[in-house]
Each structure stands twice: as C-alpha cells, then as structure tokens.
Design a protein around this motif. Sequence first.
Motif, short mmCIF file in Angstrom:
data_model
loop_
_atom_site.label_atom_id
_atom_site.label_comp_id
_atom_site.label_asym_id
_atom_site.label_seq_id
_atom_site.Cartn_x
_atom_site.Cartn_y
_atom_site.Cartn_z
N LEU A 35 2.83 -1.93 -1.54
CA LEU A 35 1.78 -2.60 -2.29
C LEU A 35 2.15 -4.05 -2.56
O LEU A 35 1.27 -4.91 -2.64
N SER A 36 3.44 -4.33 -2.70
CA SER A 36 3.87 -5.72 -2.90
C SER A 36 3.53 -6.56 -1.67
O SER A 36 3.04 -7.70 -1.79
N ARG A 46 0.80 -8.36 -8.16
CA ARG A 46 0.72 -6.90 -8.31
C ARG A 46 -0.13 -6.51 -9.50
O ARG A 46 -0.84 -5.49 -9.47
N VAL A 47 -0.09 -7.33 -10.56
CA VAL A 47 -0.90 -7.03 -11.75
C VAL A 47 -2.38 -7.03 -11.39
O VAL A 47 -3.14 -6.15 -11.80
N LEU A 49 -3.64 -6.56 -8.37
CA LEU A 49 -3.90 -5.41 -7.51
C LEU A 49 -4.11 -4.15 -8.35
O LEU A 49 -5.07 -3.41 -8.16
N TYR A 50 -3.20 -3.93 -9.31
CA TYR A 50 -3.30 -2.72 -10.13
C TYR A 50 -4.47 -2.77 -11.10
O TYR A 50 -4.90 -1.73 -11.60
N HIS A 52 -7.38 -3.49 -10.15
CA HIS A 52 -8.51 -3.00 -9.36
C HIS A 52 -8.25 -1.63 -8.73
O HIS A 52 -9.20 -0.88 -8.47
N ALA A 54 -5.76 1.82 -9.02
CA ALA A 54 -4.79 2.51 -9.88
C ALA A 54 -3.58 3.05 -9.13
O ALA A 54 -2.57 3.36 -9.74
N SER A 55 -3.69 3.19 -7.82
CA SER A 55 -2.60 3.80 -7.06
C SER A 55 -2.62 3.33 -5.62
O SER A 55 -3.61 2.76 -5.14
N ARG A 56 -1.53 3.62 -4.90
CA ARG A 56 -1.47 3.32 -3.47
C ARG A 56 -2.55 4.10 -2.72
O ARG A 56 -3.17 3.58 -1.79
N GLU A 58 -5.51 4.88 -3.69
CA GLU A 58 -6.80 4.20 -3.82
C GLU A 58 -6.89 3.00 -2.87
O GLU A 58 -7.94 2.73 -2.30
#
Length: 202
Positions: A35-36, A46-47, A49-50, A52, A54-56, A58
């Motif tokens: 995800l990074s 990353r903030v 991304l998370y 929008h 909640a998980s890899r 998604e």
Amino acid sequence: MSSKSTTKRADALRSIEAIVQAAAECLGRNPDASLSEIARAAGVGRVTLYAHFASRAEVVDAAMSRALDRGNEVLNAVDLTGDPLLALERYIDAGWHLVDQAQALLAAAQRELPAGRIRELHAGPAARVEALVARGRAEGAFRTDLPIAWLINVLQAVMHSATEEIRAGRLNPERAASHITATVLAAFTPPGIPVPEPRGGA
C-alpha cells in the motif's frame, strides 16, 4: 453545498481516482505491491489512502473493478453475432489481451478477495461468453455433452495458460490468439465432427 465542501469533495474524488489507477498499475506489475508503493505512485500519503480505503482488500477490489470495467468496454465492441465459430475467434482475439494485462492483478485479487466476490466481479464477461456458447450449442457448432460452465472454464484456463507461456518465453505473443483459438475449437467441437480450422485470421 458550499463551494468549500464542493472543492473538498472534488479533491477526495481525485485522490480516490489516483489511488485506484495507481493500484491497477502497481498490482498489474506486481501482485505483492504494498500500500505504501501504491500511495507513492498515486502521489498521496498513507493517511489519505486509508481515509478512502479501510484495507488492502478494498484497494484491490477497486482496482479489479476498474480493470474489469475497462475490459467490458473493449468486449462490448466485439461483434458476437453471426457464425458462432467466428464470433468465438473474435472474442478470443480481444479477450486474451485483457487476461494477459490483468494476470498479476487477478493474482492479487485471489489472495485478498473471497472467491464469490471474484465471480461477482467477472459476472459481465462471464455472461457474455456464456450466451455465445449457449447459442453455438443451439446451432450445432459447439458440443452439448459437456456443461456450458465447464466449456467456459476451459476457455479461461487456456487463455491464462497462454499468458503464463508468454512470460516463460515459450510462446510468441503474436501467435497467442491463434494457439488459443485452435485449442479451444478442438475442445468445443462436437464429438465425431472434424475440428474446423480457425477462419478469422487470428
């Protein structure tokens, strides 16, 4: 809605689009992309991304949905009318490229998503080829002694195998469509009937 909230929403939509596009590209190259890496490729933190996703899972789901939507646009333009054999050749000619492009992304999806969700995402392409096979069976072009679901599974397996052979250096990409078509026609032809030669120039 205020102009400030409208701008905020537009920014959020742009971030989501950038993340999904980056995920499709990164996972399309490497199903283990982090995800990074995806956040960096999207130009967000990353903030964000998370915020929008909640998980890899998604993120992978959104990327797979995007790839299949693009694939459906391509397949919608394929003429599946007329002679079922020629229609099948046209489908293979367009479809195997999509399978090749999405191979790594599919590997990521198979790790992250339930099998039922993957089937759901593939429902559009599956329904299209199912209708073609059913019509070919009704017109005597395709065998009826095996279930439609099995014939479709054979078609998909051969296309996936072709992409693996290309990556292994054992198959020239320019010959992939003709190899797939010849193999699938042999599998689909009713018993006792000579296997037709591919006729579409694939």
